[in-house]
Design an enzyme around this catalytic site. Structure first.
Site, PDB file in Angstrom:
ATOM      1  N   ARG A   1      62.857 -21.459  86.847  1.00  0.00           N
ATOM      2  CA  ARG A   1      62.872 -22.860  87.273  1.00  0.00           C
ATOM      3  C   ARG A   1      62.344 -23.766  86.157  1.00  0.00           C
ATOM      4  O   ARG A   1      62.789 -24.909  86.022  1.00  0.00           O
ATOM      5  CB  ARG A   1      62.067 -23.047  88.559  1.00  0.00           C
ATOM      6  CG  ARG A   1      62.203 -24.435  89.158  1.00  0.00           C
ATOM      7  CD  ARG A   1      61.541 -24.543  90.509  1.00  0.00           C
ATOM      8  NE  ARG A   1      62.352 -24.036  91.598  1.00  0.00           N
ATOM      9  CZ  ARG A   1      63.139 -24.791  92.354  1.00  0.00           C
ATOM     10  NH1 ARG A   1      63.267 -26.075  92.105  1.00  0.00           N
ATOM     11  NH2 ARG A   1      63.826 -24.247  93.340  1.00  0.00           N
TER      12      ARG A   1
ATOM     13  N   GLU B   1      57.377 -30.649  97.063  1.00  0.00           N
ATOM     14  CA  GLU B   1      57.043 -30.413  95.657  1.00  0.00           C
ATOM     15  C   GLU B   1      57.337 -31.583  94.716  1.00  0.00           C
ATOM     16  O   GLU B   1      56.533 -31.849  93.813  1.00  0.00           O
ATOM     17  CB  GLU B   1      57.785 -29.171  95.158  1.00  0.00           C
ATOM     18  CG  GLU B   1      57.294 -27.885  95.800  1.00  0.00           C
ATOM     19  CD  GLU B   1      58.143 -26.690  95.413  1.00  0.00           C
ATOM     20  OE1 GLU B   1      57.593 -25.739  94.841  1.00  0.00           O
ATOM     21  OE2 GLU B   1      59.354 -26.718  95.688  1.00  0.00           O
TER      22      GLU B   1
END
Length: 796
Positions: A350, A752
């Site tokens: 990621r 997030e």
């Protein structure tokens, strides 16, 4: 007779007197239904968190609050005091002689696989022949009370022969010490682009990790049941994984084990995998002693045992033109994974995916090294590698602007994703929902960016000691699990004969309001009040194989699955009522606690009773899988994300050039949550995420000594932001556009993405440092920007 009338049943054919009476009441003329119009909505409105009152009153139950049944024992961990060494033996005689001590559990007591049941299969349940970090669990002491167990654990003597330890990511690179193979992503010809670039800049960056510091520490309570079955209460973001790990360690089938989690006192990723360890250790002890066992870590042990946010080291070469547009980039990211893989692979992936943040990179090479060190095995943390990917590109753009003497916002805007050829990421995903330019333009105006930059310049010119800085930085964060199989969810909705509704789903509640949002969606689907819907504890006995509540996907997945389950029940009721009134089921509406047809309006509760009397199913399951996503794990190309969440923050800071101290003065945020299911909860998530990110980049410094001992292992030495650190001017506005993808309620994930808005704090600090130093040099500031690191940057 058509299907609707079949469901309604023929009144003449019903023999039960109670059913006859109910159907007779149904035949009684009702008041005329109101004209069709938009139903009042529960979703889209600020609602109290479903547990808020209980939490404030102290009546909300966490794992450690569950009444202990008779015979419960307590466990405490035995920790390695050496970073790397051979485990020669364990002397537990002194501990076993202490009052209340029942047993010492070691690796030899594991009935199943001695390695944890994770994907890499590289982490022992309990240390066997070697230890690989200070704080690694070698065994557990089991005693009648918590304090007896903890005191006894300190008396266990572990004989360890020390071996050389790798305690630094740079040493790991030199030794080629990796938990997983390196990954390389390339687009275009970066080397040639750098040769042709008008300007070239080299740089390095160090960004530290972060302790999760949840309010509720790690805890598990394991109860043996009949016929070798088990009940596990776990403070976990992933009950399904705890079920799998415990079954794996005990050598039993998953169906013999049930894991329940009503709520957590915070998680932030730290209870995605790490909670499983405690459940496994407790279960092994319970298996050996045939007694219930609880294990709760104190704060110091929690720090020493559990993994953190991954720290990163970067080395980059960037080429750019006179306007600051990047023309070529070579980037190396070295990830400190600790001693085992844990979730380091997808975290590092990621970071690669988000190394662009909001910017188009045409000719780029990225190398990602997943380094093995003799430290705690690092794990998931809010953002899951995204923050570590984004911060390096923002650092690069800030320094490009300084070198060219341009405003950093102008340089950032010149590099934004655009249309046509500038709308494809370096991993080959098209950016189809791009609102970056509009969002930044709006925040630039509402935050009065240009006027304030002039005022800051004037302030700095007249202030020799206190310098101010400001930065406006964007966020483009991909939403979905990078492990595609996790992008699925199930739910159950039960409607009871009094009209009350229960919903159960595979997600977990850790304070983020997931259960509240799910209840809002279900209430709207059935047209009932929010107070009629109850979300119950996550339970592997109800929803099997559920994914972790992580990746900001909790609402996207579980609320949609619950919506589908509620819709199935609603459709059953609609078809039934349509049969009663002789209309099409599509004409039946559910709103305001009533079931409406063109000719009648009945209370929802009455319809439910009548449907039950006619044997209509009043419960259903729902299942959802995220569409469109796919990618090649070998090349890291494809479409790993369903959509992007966007945002931007404008932050103003001040630094004391004599002490290095800093303060955040003002924050303006414009954030994209799509159509908000619950604006109050979403704004709270944005506030909390930003402040947590601010802590990561300013005060939360993890320090290990040269022996590998974590010296910042308590609130006295590790400083998270407090209320006094929150700026008085903290303004948050939500972007008004719904999600362009077909997501539940038109919403977007909010867990997030806001954390990365805090990169604006780091960039504002660098802006202030640059003003203090003068000139056009780049600013090297190690994160977190503690007072010491700010002073070092000022003197560099």
């Amino acid at each position: 007779m058509n299907a609707a009338k079949d469901l309604a049943l023929s009144r003449d054919a019903v023999a039960d007197p109670e059913v006859k009476a109910a159907n007779a009441r149904a035949a009684t003329p009702r008041r005329k239904a109101p004209a069709a119009g938009p139903a009042p909505q529960v979703a889209g409105r600020p609602k109290f968190h479903e547990s808020a009152r209980a939490q404030v009153a102290g009546t909300a139950t966490y794992v450690d609050d569950i009444p202990e049944i008779r015979g419960t024992l307590h466990a405490a961990p035995i920790l390695s005091t050496v970073a790397h060494g051979r485990l020669l033996g364990v002397d537990a005689a002194a501990a076993l002689a202490m009052p209340g001590v029942r047993a010492v559990i070691l690796a030899r007591d594991i009935p199943g696989d001695p390695m944890l049941g994770n994907f890499a299969h590289d982490e022992p349940v309990l240390a066997q022949d070697t230890v690989q970090h200070i704080g690694q669990v070698i065994g557990v002491v089991v005693a009648d009370s918590v304090m007896q167990a903890r005191r006894a654990a300190r008396q266990v003597v572990c004989h360890i022969e020390a071996l050389p330890a790798i305690l630094d990511v740079h040493d790991a690179l030199q030794a080629q010490s990796y938990v997983l193979p390196p990954v390389f992503v390339k687009r275009g010809d970066a080397a040639q682009a750098l040769k042709n670039a008008a300007h070239v800049m080299h740089g390095t960056l160090e960004v530290g990790g972060q302790e999760h510091f949840y309010l509720e520490g790690q805890v598990a309570y394991v109860l043996p049941q009949e016929q070798n079955q088990w009940l596990v209460y776990s403070s976990t973001q992933h009950p399904g994984e705890v079920q799998h790990w415990v079954a794996h360690a005990l050598g039993i089938d998953n169906h013999a084990l049930r894991v329940e989690c009503r709520r957590m006192g915070g998680g932030f990723g730290g209870k995605e995998t790490q909670a499983g360890h405690l459940a496994v250790w407790s279960a092994i002890a319970a298996h050996k002693l045939h007694r219930p066992v609880k294990l709760r870590l104190d704060r110091d042990d929690d720090f020493m045992i559990t993994g953190k946010r991954h720290s990163f080291a970067y080395d980059y070469t960037v080429g750019f033109d006179d306007g600051g547009r990047i023309t070529g980039l070579k980037l190396m990211m070295a990830v400190n994974c600790g001693f085992s893989a844990d979730l380091s692979g997808p975290v590092a992936d990621r970071a690669v995916f988000h190394a662009d943040n909001a910017y188009f990179l045409e000719d780029v090479e990225i190398a990602s090294y997943r380094c093995k060190t003799h430290m705690q095995s690092n794990t998931a943390f809010r953002g899951f590698g995204g923050p570590q990917g984004m911060i390096v590109i923002e650092t690069i753009l800030g320094d490009i602007a300084r070198q060219l003497g341009l405003d950093p916002l102008d340089v950032r805007r010149r590099n934004l994703y655009g249309i046509e050829k500038r709308n494809v990421t370096h991993y080959q995903m098209k950016v189809e929902d791009n609102i970056l330019d509009q969002l930044l333009s709006k925040l630039e105006l509402t935050a009065q960016y240009r006027r304030r930059r002039e005022a800051i310049s004037a302030w700095n010119a007249g202030s020799p000691v206190i310098k101010r800085g400001m930065a406006l930085t964007p966020v483009k964060f991909g939403i979905s699990f990078t492990a595609t199989l996790f992008n699925q969810a199930g739910a159950l909705v039960h409607v009871y004969t009094d009209g009350s509704v229960q919903v159960n789903h595979g997600g977990t509640e850790m304070g983020q309001g997931l259960n509240t949002k799910v209840a809002q969606i279900v209430a709207d689907e059935l047209g009932v009040a929010f107070e009629q819907v109850l979300a119950t504890a996550s339970d592997t006995g109800k929803i099997p194989n559920a994914s972790a509540t992580a990746a900001s996907a909790g609402t996207d997945l579980n609320a949609r699955a619950a919506q589908y389950a509620a819709r199935n029940v609603r459709d059953n009721l609609a078809q039934f009522v349509a049969g009663l009134d002789g209309c099409d089921a599509g004409a039946v509406r559910f709103a305001g606690g009533e079931v409406l047809t063109p000719g009648s309006a009945r209370p929802f509760t009455e319809v439910v009773k009548l449907a039950h009397a006619n044997r209509i199913q009043l419960w259903s399951d729902g299942f959802y899988r995220t569409p469109k996503i796919h990618y090649d794990k070998a090349t890291l190309t494809g479409r790993p994300f369903y959509y992007f969440a966007y945002g931007a923050a404008c932050t103003e800071v001040a630094i004391d050039t004599l002490t290095g101290e800093s303060r955040v003065l003002k924050v303006d945020i414009l954030h994209d949550v799509g159509t908000s299911i619950n604006p109050a909860i979403d704004i709270g998530q944005i506030e909390g995420g930003f402040v947590q990110g601010m802590g990561w980049l300013t005060t939360e410094q993890l320090v290990w000594n040269d022996k590998g001992l974590l010296t910042t292992h308590a609130p006295s030495t590790y400083k998270i932001p407090a209320t006094g650190d929150v700026p008085e001017h903290f303004k948050i506005e939500l972007w008004p556009e719904p999600n362009r993808e077909d997501n539940v309620f038109g919403s977007k994930a909010v867990g997030e993405p806001p954390l990365m808005l805090a990169i604006s704090v780091y960039e504002a600090l660098r802006d202030a440092i640059a003003s203090a130093r003068g000139g056009k040099k780049g600013v090297r500031l190690t994160a977190p920007a503690t007072a010491e690191n700010v002073l070092n940057s000022l003197r560099a």
